[in-house]
Scaffold this active site. Structure first.
Site, PDB file in Angstrom:
ATOM      1  N   VAL A  16       0.795  -1.008  -0.123  1.00 56.85           N
ATOM      2  CA  VAL A  16       0.047  -0.074   0.147  1.00 56.85           C
ATOM      3  C   VAL A  16       0.829   1.384   0.020  1.00 56.85           C
ATOM      4  O   VAL A  16       0.639   2.259  -0.806  1.00 56.85           O
ATOM      5  CB  VAL A  16      -1.158   0.108   1.363  1.00 56.85           C
ATOM      6  CG1 VAL A  16      -1.848   1.365   1.259  1.00 56.85           C
ATOM      7  CG2 VAL A  16      -2.138  -1.253   1.042  1.00 56.85           C
ATOM      8  N   ASP A  35      10.271   3.842   6.666  1.00 52.33           N
ATOM      9  CA  ASP A  35      10.087   2.542   7.062  1.00 52.33           C
ATOM     10  C   ASP A  35      11.351   1.963   8.212  1.00 52.33           C
ATOM     11  O   ASP A  35      12.100   2.634   8.116  1.00 52.33           O
ATOM     12  CB  ASP A  35      10.226   1.491   5.660  1.00 52.33           C
ATOM     13  CG  ASP A  35       9.388   0.205   5.831  1.00 52.33           C
ATOM     14  OD1 ASP A  35       8.264  -0.210   5.073  1.00 52.33           O
ATOM     15  OD2 ASP A  35       9.615  -0.509   6.537  1.00 52.33           O
ATOM     16  N   LYS A  40      14.363  -1.410   2.391  1.00 48.35           N
ATOM     17  CA  LYS A  40      13.166  -0.601   1.479  1.00 48.35           C
ATOM     18  C   LYS A  40      13.590   0.878   1.154  1.00 48.35           C
ATOM     19  O   LYS A  40      13.342   1.517   0.246  1.00 48.35           O
ATOM     20  CB  LYS A  40      11.849  -0.805   2.165  1.00 48.35           C
ATOM     21  CG  LYS A  40      11.573  -2.293   2.267  1.00 48.35           C
ATOM     22  CD  LYS A  40       9.943  -2.377   2.393  1.00 48.35           C
ATOM     23  CE  LYS A  40       9.667  -3.684   2.678  1.00 48.35           C
ATOM     24  NZ  LYS A  40       8.237  -3.955   2.588  1.00 48.35           N
ATOM     25  N   GLU A 166      -3.569  -6.037  -4.986  1.00 42.98           N
ATOM     26  CA  GLU A 166      -2.236  -6.214  -5.702  1.00 42.98           C
ATOM     27  C   GLU A 166      -2.280  -6.920  -7.012  1.00 42.98           C
ATOM     28  O   GLU A 166      -3.252  -7.569  -7.538  1.00 42.98           O
ATOM     29  CB  GLU A 166      -1.503  -7.266  -4.889  1.00 42.98           C
ATOM     30  CG  GLU A 166      -1.069  -6.760  -3.585  1.00 42.98           C
ATOM     31  CD  GLU A 166      -0.541  -7.736  -2.470  1.00 42.98           C
ATOM     32  OE1 GLU A 166       0.156  -8.569  -2.887  1.00 42.98           O
ATOM     33  OE2 GLU A 166      -0.647  -7.348  -1.264  1.00 42.98           O
ATOM     34  N   HIS A 222     -16.566  -9.382  -0.431  1.00 45.16           N
ATOM     35  CA  HIS A 222     -15.759 -10.174  -1.529  1.00 45.16           C
ATOM     36  C   HIS A 222     -15.230 -11.542  -1.349  1.00 45.16           C
ATOM     37  O   HIS A 222     -15.516 -12.318  -2.166  1.00 45.16           O
ATOM     38  CB  HIS A 222     -14.303  -9.484  -1.882  1.00 45.16           C
ATOM     39  CG  HIS A 222     -14.373  -7.965  -2.085  1.00 45.16           C
ATOM     40  ND1 HIS A 222     -13.548  -6.925  -1.993  1.00 45.16           N
ATOM     41  CD2 HIS A 222     -15.577  -7.415  -2.504  1.00 45.16           C
ATOM     42  CE1 HIS A 222     -14.137  -5.958  -2.362  1.00 45.16           C
ATOM     43  NE2 HIS A 222     -15.260  -5.930  -2.848  1.00 45.16           N
ATOM     44  N   TYR A 262     -31.250  -7.073  -1.320  1.00 48.70           N
ATOM     45  CA  TYR A 262     -31.118  -7.763  -0.311  1.00 48.70           C
ATOM     46  C   TYR A 262     -29.976  -7.771   0.758  1.00 48.70           C
ATOM     47  O   TYR A 262     -29.175  -8.555   1.424  1.00 48.70           O
ATOM     48  CB  TYR A 262     -30.916  -9.242  -0.704  1.00 48.70           C
ATOM     49  CG  TYR A 262     -32.007  -9.871  -1.411  1.00 48.70           C
ATOM     50  CD1 TYR A 262     -33.269 -10.030  -0.841  1.00 48.70           C
ATOM     51  CD2 TYR A 262     -31.969 -10.089  -2.800  1.00 48.70           C
ATOM     52  CE1 TYR A 262     -34.403 -10.067  -1.614  1.00 48.70           C
ATOM     53  CE2 TYR A 262     -33.060 -10.440  -3.800  1.00 48.70           C
ATOM     54  CZ  TYR A 262     -34.370 -10.674  -2.941  1.00 48.70           C
ATOM     55  OH  TYR A 262     -35.328 -11.062  -3.748  1.00 48.70           O
ATOM     56  N   CYS A 273     -39.895 -19.800  -0.631  1.00 50.01           N
ATOM     57  CA  CYS A 273     -39.099 -20.136  -1.730  1.00 50.01           C
ATOM     58  C   CYS A 273     -37.694 -20.389  -0.866  1.00 50.01           C
ATOM     59  O   CYS A 273     -37.002 -21.327  -1.086  1.00 50.01           O
ATOM     60  CB  CYS A 273     -39.065 -19.325  -2.798  1.00 50.01           C
ATOM     61  SG  CYS A 273     -40.542 -19.393  -3.816  1.00 50.01           S
TER      62      CYS A 273
HETATM   63  N1  LIG Z   1      -1.611  -5.228   0.256  1.00 48.87           N
HETATM   64  C1  LIG Z   1      -2.819  -4.908  -0.092  1.00 48.87           C
HETATM   65  O1  LIG Z   1      -3.315  -5.303  -1.366  1.00 48.87           O
HETATM   66  C2  LIG Z   1      -3.868  -4.231   0.742  1.00 48.87           C
HETATM   67  C3  LIG Z   1      -4.871  -3.239   0.340  1.00 48.87           C
HETATM   68  C4  LIG Z   1      -5.790  -2.791   1.071  1.00 48.87           C
HETATM   69  C5  LIG Z   1      -5.333  -2.484   2.217  1.00 48.87           C
HETATM   70  N2  LIG Z   1      -4.329  -3.251   2.851  1.00 48.87           N
HETATM   71  C6  LIG Z   1      -4.003  -2.980   4.317  1.00 48.87           C
HETATM   72  O2  LIG Z   1      -3.072  -2.021   4.393  1.00 48.87           O
HETATM   73  C7  LIG Z   1      -2.062  -2.052   5.548  1.00 48.87           C
HETATM   74  C8  LIG Z   1      -0.727  -2.496   4.811  1.00 48.87           C
HETATM   75  O3  LIG Z   1      -0.557  -3.686   3.993  1.00 48.87           O
HETATM   76  P1  LIG Z   1       0.622  -3.838   3.025  1.00 48.87           P
HETATM   77  O4  LIG Z   1       0.093  -5.295   2.099  1.00 48.87           O
HETATM   78  O5  LIG Z   1       1.160  -2.833   2.336  1.00 48.87           O
HETATM   79  O6  LIG Z   1       1.594  -4.400   4.216  1.00 48.87           O
HETATM   80  P2  LIG Z   1       3.136  -4.826   4.290  1.00 48.87           P
HETATM   81  O7  LIG Z   1       3.343  -5.992   5.122  1.00 48.87           O
HETATM   82  O8  LIG Z   1       3.355  -5.187   2.824  1.00 48.87           O
HETATM   83  O9  LIG Z   1       3.967  -3.530   4.332  1.00 48.87           O
HETATM   84  C9  LIG Z   1       3.996  -2.550   5.840  1.00 48.87           C
HETATM   85  C10 LIG Z   1       5.190  -1.982   5.896  1.00 48.87           C
HETATM   86  O10 LIG Z   1       5.225  -1.431   6.917  1.00 48.87           O
HETATM   87  C11 LIG Z   1       6.538  -1.365   7.700  1.00 48.87           C
HETATM   88  N3  LIG Z   1       6.612  -0.895   9.142  1.00 48.87           N
HETATM   89  C12 LIG Z   1       6.165  -1.673  10.178  1.00 48.87           C
HETATM   90  N4  LIG Z   1       6.336  -0.967  11.197  1.00 48.87           N
HETATM   91  C13 LIG Z   1       6.642   0.266  10.925  1.00 48.87           C
HETATM   92  C14 LIG Z   1       6.742   1.222  11.548  1.00 48.87           C
HETATM   93  N5  LIG Z   1       6.780   1.741  13.029  1.00 48.87           N
HETATM   94  N6  LIG Z   1       7.097   2.431  10.810  1.00 48.87           N
HETATM   95  C15 LIG Z   1       7.300   2.443   9.683  1.00 48.87           C
HETATM   96  N7  LIG Z   1       7.087   1.327   8.738  1.00 48.87           N
HETATM   97  C16 LIG Z   1       6.910   0.182   9.692  1.00 48.87           C
HETATM   98  C17 LIG Z   1       6.998  -2.749   7.272  1.00 48.87           C
HETATM   99  O11 LIG Z   1       8.642  -2.834   7.527  1.00 48.87           O
HETATM  100  C18 LIG Z   1       6.540  -3.057   5.865  1.00 48.87           C
HETATM  101  O12 LIG Z   1       7.343  -2.416   4.902  1.00 48.87           O
HETATM  102  C19 LIG Z   1      -2.587  -3.513   6.129  1.00 48.87           C
HETATM  103  O13 LIG Z   1      -3.273  -2.973   7.195  1.00 48.87           O
HETATM  104  C20 LIG Z   1      -3.395  -4.042   5.237  1.00 48.87           C
HETATM  105  O14 LIG Z   1      -4.469  -4.781   5.592  1.00 48.87           O
HETATM  106  C21 LIG Z   1      -3.532  -3.894   2.132  1.00 48.87           C
END
Ligand SMILES: NC(=O)c1ccc[n+]([C@@H]2O[C@H](COP(=O)([O-])OP(=O)(O)OC[C@H]3O[C@@H](n4cnc5c(N)ncnc54)[C@H](O)[C@@H]3O)[C@@H](O)[C@H]2O)c1
Length: 444
Positions: A16, A35, A40, A166, A222, A262, A273
């Site tokens: 994200v 990060d 990264k 993704e 979904h 619904y 039904c």
């Molecule tokens: N992946 C998706 O398609 C998607 C879509 C919508 C929502 N989300 C939600 O978004 C959030 C992030 O998902 P993601 O897939 O990007 O996660 P991810 O695990 O790919 O990335 C999370 C990042 O946060 C970093 N991180 C952790 N603690 C930190 C801190 N204190 N300071 C800075 N960085 C820190 C990690 O090192 C990692 O790089 C989750 O809550 C997820 O449920 C994800």
């Protein structure tokens, strides 16, 4: 930098955060990615995407060259140099399924500490998926405690769920299904609203908890759709039915199938039904030794909902019950498998005295399978039915609204203070009786 560009920090450079960083930089904003993972940070600083995702590598390279995107592990500098911080850290499952808030707590504390040294107002926008209530009970208190600053004044918290998938994340970012902004006060949204001016989709402004819940509702739905399609496909395949054609025809109905129909919280399904057909389908699957747990769960789920209505009534410890509407929906006198009939049967068994008004149900006119059904389930149903709604309302301590056929002004005229009103059918807000203190919806 674009003259309209804002300075934004993005915490968490995962799927994200990386997509957002690249896309907001592309829109002309100055973005600082943050990060805890040095790899990264390094990748972004050398102009590369920390994740594999279509178009992100190119967008990161473009933004890097234009000096609109860099990364750091220095939280204080990132907060100091930006107006808005987006939080996109991971929120994984613990082994028991509980949501793990470790990263959310940590990042909230860190941003809070950085805010201590900042005099300008700062926006903290949460994008991670977190359960309803978490922003206000976890994020906000951490920010406040660590910063010593006043929420809503020195800093503002907004919840803005992310709906990207993704594989198509960049396209989804630029054209989301909708944008949802949750805040304690609509004024808090000014700066964030601006950032999404370009979005072609609808923007909803709501409370923080609704915004949090919409994300879970979307993902749960979904998941239901995927499992439903897979279970129906599995059954079709085993029955020698062309599953693909079935799905194509089924999804072409945008009136009842792929539509809001619904999907409003309300009462249990019933009638001649739905229950019968769900049972027949599940039974056929069992005969074929197929395990289809989603289909199998529908009748128990529906029964639980009926039990909830009964529970709410019994919890009042009042025995005089008035029911408006006996058939499973307004405009019919079909009582077969009406959930309202089940409620009556159970409450009678619990010693309640019940009077029923239903303009469409006249015992003298009921015939055939319909009459047989009701006489088997509630043999003395005739003695409970009243022609006059007012008589039912006058005698009741608890009023159950089980039909949309009851006119608001007539219900209101008959209600007395102190009565409990339980709405089973989710009357539109302007049709609900205005004795608000005693009104309760079964699941809203
Ligand atoms: N992946 C998706 O398609 C998607 C879509 C919508 C929502 N989300 C939600 O978004 C959030 C992030 O998902 P993601 O897939 O990007 O996660 P991810 O695990 O790919 O990335 C999370 C990042 O946060 C970093 N991180 C952790 N603690 C930190 C801190 N204190 N300071 C800075 N960085 C820190 C990690 O090192 C990692 O790089 C989750 O809550 C997820 O449920 C994800």
């Amino acid at each position: 930098m674009n003259s309209t560009g804002r300075s934004i920090s993005i915490f968490g450079l995962g799927y994200v955060g990386s997509v957002m960083s690249a896309c907001f930089a592309h829109k002309g904003h100055r973005v600082i990615g943050v990060d805890v993972n040095p790899m990264k940070v390094e990748m972004l600083n050398s102009g590369h995407s920390p994740i594999v995702e279509a178009q992100v590598e190119e967008l990161v390279a473009e933004a890097h060259q234009a000096c609109r995107l860099h990364a750091t592990a220095d939280v204080e500098a990132a907060v100091r140099e930006t107006e808005i911080s987006f939080v996109c850290v991971g929120t994984p499952s613990q082994s028991n399924g509980k949501l793990d808030l470790t990263h959310i707590e940590h990042v909230s504390h860190e941003i809070g500490r950085a805010l201590k040294a900042k005099n300008d107002r700062h926006w903290v926008v949460i994008r991670s998926t977190i359960l309803p209530g978490t922003t206000e009970s976890v994020v906000l208190p951490h920010l406040q405690a660590a910063s010593g600053k006043r929420p809503g004044k020195d800093f503002v918290v907004v919840y803005n769920p992310e709906f990207m998938r993704e594989g198509t994340a960049v396209a989804d970012f630029f054209e989301p299904p909708y944008t949802v902004l949750g805040a304690q006060n609509p004024e808090h949204l000014s700066r964030v609203r601006e950032l999404y001016q370009w979005t072609p989709s609808r923007i909803f402004e709501t409370s923080i908890s609704v915004a949090e819940m919409v994300k879970y509702a979307s993902n749960a739905f979904h998941a239901v759709k995927v499992s439903f399609a897979n279970e129906l496909g599995t059954l079709a395949k085993r029955l020698g039915v062309d599953a693909q054609q079935m799905a194509e025809i089924f999804t072409s109905d945008t009136r009842l199938n792929i539509s809001p129909a619904y999907l409003n919280p309300g009462f249990a399904f019933g009638g001649s039904c739905l229950p019968k057909d769900v049972r027949a389908l599940s039974y056929r699957a069992r005969e074929l030794d197929l395990k289809l747990p989603l289909l199998e769960s529908l009748m128990p789920s529906n029964q639980e909902h009926i039990e909830r209505a009964i529970e709410i009534v019994l919890r009042t410890r009042r025995k005089k019950i008035g029911l408006l509407g006996l058939s499973f929906k307004a405009g019919t006198d079909d009582l077969r498998e009406s959930p309202q009939v089940q409620v009556v049967k159970r409450l009678l068994g619990e010693g309640c005295q019940i009077q029923i008004w239903d303009p469409h149900v006249a015992l003298g006119r009921l015939a055939g399978a319909n009459r047989q059904y009701i006489e088997e389930v509630i043999p003395h149903i005739g003695s409970l039915l009243r022609l006059d709604m007012n008589e039912v309302l006058q005698a009741a301590e608890v009023v159950l609204i089980g039909t949309r056929a009851a006119r608001k002004e007539l219900v209101e005229a008959g209600l007395r203070p102190g009565q409990k009103v339980l709405d089973l059918v989710n009357l539109e807000k302007d049709r609900r009786p205005s004795l608000e203190s005693s009104y309760e919806g079964i699941c809203w």
